[in-house]
Design a protein around this motif. Sequence first.
Motif, mmCIF file in Angstrom:
data_model
loop_
_atom_site.group_PDB
_atom_site.id
_atom_site.type_symbol
_atom_site.label_atom_id
_atom_site.label_comp_id
_atom_site.label_asym_id
_atom_site.label_seq_id
_atom_site.Cartn_x
_atom_site.Cartn_y
_atom_site.Cartn_z
ATOM 1 N N GLU A 141 0.837 -1.196 0.000
ATOM 2 C CA GLU A 141 0.000 0.000 0.000
ATOM 3 C C GLU A 141 0.882 1.261 0.000
ATOM 4 O O GLU A 141 0.628 2.204 -0.755
ATOM 5 C CB GLU A 141 -0.924 -0.005 1.230
ATOM 6 C CG GLU A 141 -1.785 1.220 1.399
ATOM 7 C CD GLU A 141 -2.712 1.526 0.223
ATOM 8 O OE1 GLU A 141 -3.225 0.565 -0.373
ATOM 9 O OE2 GLU A 141 -2.883 2.719 -0.105
ATOM 10 N N ASN A 197 1.080 3.950 -2.875
ATOM 11 C CA ASN A 197 0.798 5.364 -2.601
ATOM 12 C C ASN A 197 1.904 6.262 -3.146
ATOM 13 O O ASN A 197 1.631 7.305 -3.731
ATOM 14 C CB ASN A 197 0.663 5.607 -1.096
ATOM 15 C CG ASN A 197 -0.747 5.349 -0.607
ATOM 16 O OD1 ASN A 197 -1.658 5.126 -1.403
ATOM 17 N ND2 ASN A 197 -0.929 5.353 0.700
ATOM 18 N N LYS A 245 1.552 6.403 -6.800
ATOM 19 C CA LYS A 245 0.347 7.126 -7.239
ATOM 20 C C LYS A 245 0.418 8.623 -6.917
ATOM 21 O O LYS A 245 0.019 9.461 -7.704
ATOM 22 C CB LYS A 245 -0.888 6.553 -6.525
ATOM 23 C CG LYS A 245 -1.590 5.453 -7.292
ATOM 24 C CD LYS A 245 -3.028 5.317 -6.821
ATOM 25 C CE LYS A 245 -3.092 4.712 -5.431
ATOM 26 N NZ LYS A 245 -4.456 4.529 -4.943
ATOM 27 N N HIS A 246 0.900 8.939 -5.694
ATOM 28 C CA HIS A 246 0.727 10.328 -5.237
ATOM 29 C C HIS A 246 2.003 11.144 -5.039
ATOM 30 O O HIS A 246 1.947 12.360 -5.056
ATOM 31 C CB HIS A 246 -0.002 10.349 -3.880
ATOM 32 C CG HIS A 246 -1.218 9.487 -3.802
ATOM 33 N ND1 HIS A 246 -2.350 9.731 -4.526
ATOM 34 C CD2 HIS A 246 -1.486 8.366 -3.071
ATOM 35 C CE1 HIS A 246 -3.265 8.820 -4.229
ATOM 36 N NE2 HIS A 246 -2.762 7.971 -3.358
ATOM 37 N N GLY A 303 -6.599 3.342 1.883
ATOM 38 C CA GLY A 303 -5.268 2.782 2.128
ATOM 39 C C GLY A 303 -4.804 2.892 3.565
ATOM 40 O O GLY A 303 -4.494 1.886 4.206
HETATM 41 MG MG LIG Z 1 -3.584 4.306 -1.163
#
Ligand SMILES: [Mg+2]
Length: 394
Positions: free
Chosen positions: A307, A311, A314-315, A356
């Motif tokens: 996770e 993350n 993704k971010h 998440g």
């Molecule tokens: Mg997440």
Amino acid sequence: MSQISTLAFDLEESSGQGHGMVAFVDPKSHQIVECNDSLSEALGVAKTQILGETVFQVFTSKSRRSAEKVYRSFLKTQSVSEAELELEDTDGKGIPVTLRLSGARDEKGKIHCTRFSWHNISDLKKETNRLREKVALGLREVNKRGKHLQKEVERRKTTQSKLRNTVTLLRRRAKETRILAKRVIGIQEAERRRLARDLHDETNQKLAFLSLQVAGLMQGLPMKTDQLQQHLQSVLDNISSLANEVRQLAHQLHPAVLEHLGFVEAMEAYIAEISQSKEFEIVFRHRNVHKTIPLELSLCLYRVAQECLGNVIKHAHARTIQLSFVGFAKSLRLSIRDDGIGMTPKQFRGLSQGLGFVSMRERVRLVKGRLRIKSKPRKGTEIHITVPRVENIS
Ligand SMILES: [Mg+2]
Ligand SMILES: Nc1ncnc2c1ncn2[C@@H]1O[C@H](COP(=O)(O)OP(=O)(O)OP(=O)(O)O)[C@@H](O)[C@H]1O
């Protein structure tokens, strides 16, 4: 003669005191034989009217009986006596006084004259009454406050008991939520495992068979159908890349290597997979983690790491991700650091839309671990997970 001069001296001395009222009484007839001006002034009658009267007449009817008692007792015991009584004045209100009795004795020691001396205690009484009223008022106020406080205490007790009930209810709800979360995570893992097995055993086998069929077809074709050969080759390539993706998907869903080889190997395989096409570097370091880790723990750490890495990808817009996994005598610590855009507390406290962090926290809590997040906008993110190294957690 000498007796009279003694009386006169006593009277003068008493008058000099201002408030002192004095009378000399014959112990046999109880008549007043001499008195000072203070007494006649206080009673509001002429001295001549007082002399010859029984001494008890100067008292109010209310305190006359007590005066008699005190006097009789004095004559009996022949010792100095004191009492609080009231003298009768003209307006009938009564003058509060203290009475002191003493006697003049003859050669045989017998009392031949009794000295009544009164001291006006009106002011003292007034002051006492004033103080008494003040005290009563204070007491009333204290009582009032006490009652108010009592009510407040009762109110707080009720609130406390309500709060206690709410806390108990919340604890019960939290416990139920924990049980539910544990079940959900368990079911999710079982489902993932089943999907991974199906993908591996069925879909992948079918894809392998399909690619064999296409390869067979290609071999059976005459040489001149070059274009068709090329076309089939590209179909074959697509099948092989699809098979690869299905394998990766199956691996992500349930990393069999985690069960067979452990957390470090599973993590290395996962990192190798996600690093292939991405523009960031992942550095993975581990120390003192040779001992086998229970599957429940390694699965938790693996999912949390998945996770976190997800993350970051993704971010975070990070360039470097550092993963460290360290074993201590009684615990294991996994840390994930990135040099990306960082985040606000609102984001990492799980107040955003995503699930998440919520699921990460739940997983860590279920293995009695601790999750710490350090992040600031533009300062990157650090996530530390510490879990106790026990064989059986649940
Ligand atoms: Mg997440
Ligand atoms: N490493 C990170 N760097 C910067 N921001 C992050 C990082 N990790 C999380 N965030 C921020 O925190 C938010 C919450 O993350 P969380 O994992 O809970 O949800 P999500 O990733 O948006 O959705 P989901 O995980 O459910 O797919 C993210 O939306 C993102 O804004």
